[in-house]
Design an enzyme around this catalytic site. Structure first.
Site, PDB file in Angstrom:
ATOM      1  N   ARG A  74     111.697 201.582   5.883  1.00 43.64           N
ATOM      2  CA  ARG A  74     110.772 200.843   6.744  1.00 43.64           C
ATOM      3  C   ARG A  74     109.490 200.534   5.966  1.00 43.64           C
ATOM      4  O   ARG A  74     109.316 200.994   4.841  1.00 43.64           O
ATOM      5  CB  ARG A  74     110.443 201.661   7.998  1.00 43.64           C
ATOM      6  CG  ARG A  74     109.983 203.075   7.660  1.00 43.64           C
ATOM      7  CD  ARG A  74     109.036 203.670   8.631  1.00 43.64           C
ATOM      8  NE  ARG A  74     107.778 202.974   8.674  1.00 43.64           N
ATOM      9  CZ  ARG A  74     106.821 203.121   7.753  1.00 43.64           C
ATOM     10  NH1 ARG A  74     106.966 203.917   6.714  1.00 43.64           N
ATOM     11  NH2 ARG A  74     105.694 202.436   7.855  1.00 43.64           N
ATOM     12  N   GLY A  75     108.597 199.786   6.630  1.00 39.81           N
ATOM     13  CA  GLY A  75     107.365 199.351   5.984  1.00 39.81           C
ATOM     14  C   GLY A  75     107.627 197.967   5.395  1.00 39.81           C
ATOM     15  O   GLY A  75     108.647 197.769   4.711  1.00 39.81           O
ATOM     16  N   ALA A  76     106.711 197.030   5.664  1.00 39.87           N
ATOM     17  CA  ALA A  76     106.974 195.630   5.303  1.00 39.87           C
ATOM     18  C   ALA A  76     107.362 195.445   3.830  1.00 39.87           C
ATOM     19  O   ALA A  76     108.408 194.860   3.537  1.00 39.87           O
ATOM     20  CB  ALA A  76     105.763 194.787   5.677  1.00 39.87           C
ATOM     21  N   GLN A 100     105.398 207.118  13.223  1.00 34.18           N
ATOM     22  CA  GLN A 100     105.208 206.996  11.774  1.00 34.18           C
ATOM     23  C   GLN A 100     103.916 207.682  11.316  1.00 34.18           C
ATOM     24  O   GLN A 100     103.835 208.171  10.181  1.00 34.18           O
ATOM     25  CB  GLN A 100     105.161 205.512  11.360  1.00 34.18           C
ATOM     26  CG  GLN A 100     106.483 204.788  11.482  1.00 34.18           C
ATOM     27  CD  GLN A 100     106.639 204.095  12.820  1.00 34.18           C
ATOM     28  OE1 GLN A 100     106.124 204.561  13.829  1.00 34.18           O
ATOM     29  NE2 GLN A 100     107.336 202.982  12.838  1.00 34.18           N
ATOM     30  N   ASP A 109     102.289 193.327   8.860  1.00 38.13           N
ATOM     31  CA  ASP A 109     103.675 192.876   8.681  1.00 38.13           C
ATOM     32  C   ASP A 109     103.765 191.368   8.496  1.00 38.13           C
ATOM     33  O   ASP A 109     104.735 190.863   7.948  1.00 38.13           O
ATOM     34  CB  ASP A 109     104.536 193.310   9.870  1.00 38.13           C
ATOM     35  CG  ASP A 109     104.816 194.795   9.772  1.00 38.13           C
ATOM     36  OD1 ASP A 109     103.947 195.585  10.176  1.00 38.13           O
ATOM     37  OD2 ASP A 109     105.884 195.156   9.244  1.00 38.13           O
ATOM     38  N   ASN A 148     101.075 193.641  13.304  1.00 37.22           N
ATOM     39  CA  ASN A 148     101.235 194.988  12.717  1.00 37.22           C
ATOM     40  C   ASN A 148     101.775 195.896  13.816  1.00 37.22           C
ATOM     41  O   ASN A 148     101.940 195.483  14.978  1.00 37.22           O
ATOM     42  CB  ASN A 148      99.902 195.490  12.147  1.00 37.22           C
ATOM     43  CG  ASN A 148     100.095 196.729  11.284  1.00 37.22           C
ATOM     44  OD1 ASN A 148     100.946 196.755  10.387  1.00 37.22           O
ATOM     45  ND2 ASN A 148      99.340 197.783  11.551  1.00 37.22           N
TER      46      ASN A 148
HETATM   47  O1  MRU Z   1     108.149 199.475  12.020  1.00 38.36           O
HETATM   48  P1  MRU Z   1     107.564 199.880  10.707  1.00 38.36           P
HETATM   49  O2  MRU Z   1     107.402 201.342  10.547  1.00 38.36           O
HETATM   50  O3  MRU Z   1     108.292 199.228   9.545  1.00 38.36           O
HETATM   51  O4  MRU Z   1     106.110 199.233  10.748  1.00 38.36           O
HETATM   52  C1  MRU Z   1     105.288 199.347   9.628  1.00 38.36           C
HETATM   53  C2  MRU Z   1     103.927 198.812   9.813  1.00 38.36           C
HETATM   54  O5  MRU Z   1     103.584 198.274  10.841  1.00 38.36           O
HETATM   55  C3  MRU Z   1     103.043 198.855   8.626  1.00 38.36           C
HETATM   56  O6  MRU Z   1     101.707 198.896   9.013  1.00 38.36           O
HETATM   57  C4  MRU Z   1     103.258 197.611   7.765  1.00 38.36           C
HETATM   58  O7  MRU Z   1     104.615 197.366   7.561  1.00 38.36           O
HETATM   59  C5  MRU Z   1     102.572 197.713   6.467  1.00 38.36           C
HETATM   60  S1  MRU Z   1     103.308 198.910   5.376  1.00 38.36           S
HETATM   61  C6  MRU Z   1     102.454 198.814   3.912  1.00 38.36           C
END
Ligand code: MRU
Length: 340
Positions: free
Chosen positions: A49-51, A187, A228, A238
């Protein structure tokens, strides 16, 4: 492909492995993600996960599939399936657009491998640049509130908002980090609290609903989050809960910063209302699951609304901290993120 190690991705023996972010921090399990089905399932379950990390994992897998002999037409299909794995974070689409160009080349196996590795190396450098630019905006003695997880787990490098916080901490400017637990998937409570502790940064966990009272008691000097997708007018998608923090920041006159690499920009998306927001399973709200098992507390068949992200309007953002530097509200209003 050469062996590769980041905090949460590994390539070894021509296979892709991901650190299961649903089992952390109690368990550190590396899971095989060497097929499209496996990686898509890990992405859906937020085991990866994470963009930025989603885009990098999909790019690496595509390169590995090519090296392992998948023909071009099936690689094209694989690319489209991976592209649709999660709809909100545009890094996935931006990275795969670059992989698509590599796939068009005659020597596409080498081209895909080189491009995927370049994306990983670039992401590390982008994180460092964001950290440099952002740390200059952190005042000495800062108590910073952050949301979701934006660190080494979510990127190939030091992270985005957490990268800023970590560098500012090394510079002696961060007194404490308040960590929003980030319901429904926690998270913050599971990943950010763990990562900050590993980095030796003093942190304190709160439930998301405690942020308003904490800020009203003047315990927070600034809010830093990741993104995101950033639309052409500066609106930011986000993790759900980000928008309420931005509203709180404005009401209480504290700065609200968004840190992200340029791979999170979507100049062709005019504003936040055009950003697709992923809706997720009711079970994430009716209960919780993780390394500890699965629990449900809501009534059977409870009706649920569960958007994974929200949109923060540009007017609430104090600065967009990119790898190229800090973009101001005035620059955004003048069209900085518009297509060139
Ligand atoms: O659903 P997730 O855990 O993938 O969401 C992640 C976020 O919203 C983060 O803030 C975003 O992806 C930036 S990660 C550097």
């Amino acid at each position: 492909m050469q062996t590769l190690h980041t905090t949460s991705l590994q390539v070894r023996d021509n296979q892709l492995w991901i650190l299961d972010q649903q089992a952390l921090p109690q368990q550190k399990n590396w899971l095989d993600a060497s097929s499209v089905e496996a990686l898509v399932s890990h992405i859906h379950a937020l085991r990866v996960r994470g963009a930025p990390l989603i885009g990098l994992s999909a790019s690496l897998l595509l390169a590995l599939l090519a090296e392992n002999g998948l023909p071009k037409n099936q690689l094209t299909q694989a690319l489209e399936i991976l592209r649709a794995a999660r709809p909100t974070a545009v890094n996935l689409m931006n990275n795969l657009d670059r992989m698509k160009q590599a796939l068009l080349q005659e020597n596409f196996v080498d081209a895909l491998s080189a491009e995927a590795l370049r994306l990983v190396e670039e992401d590390k450098a982008l994180c460092d640049s964001i950290a440099q630019a952002g740390s200059e905006r952190v005042a000495p003695g800062s108590r910073i509130l952050t949301h979701c997880n934006t660190g080494g787990l979510a990127t190939a490098g030091v992270g985005t908002a957490i990268g800023v916080i970590a560098l500012a901490f090394q510079q002696g400017k961060v007194e404490q980090v308040w960590v929003d637990e980030t319901r429904p998937l926690l998270q913050g409570g599971r990943l950010t609290a763990w990562e900050l502790t590993e980095l030796g940064i003093p942190n304190r966990l709160i439930c998301d609903s405690m942020a308003a009272a904490l800020i009203a008691q003047k315990q927070v000097d600034a809010i830093w989050v990741g993104a995101d997708r950033i639309a052409a007018n500066g609106d930011v998608a986000n993790k759900i809960g980000t928008y309420s923090l931005a509203v709180l920041a404005r009401y209480h006159h504290i700065p609200f910063y968004v840190a992200a690499p340029h791979t999170t920009l979507d100049p062709h998306c005019p504003n936040g209302s055009a950003i697709p927001i992923e809706q997720r399973a009711a079970s994430e709200v009716t209960g919780v699951s993780g390394s500890f098992g699965q629990l449900q507390w809501a009534p059977e068949n409870a009706q649920v609304w569960n958007p994974a992200f929200d949109v923060t309007p540009a007017e609430l953002i104090s600065g967009w901290v990119l790898d190229s530097g800090v973009v101001t509200p005035e620059e955004v209003a003048a069209g900085y993120f518009q297509p060139r």
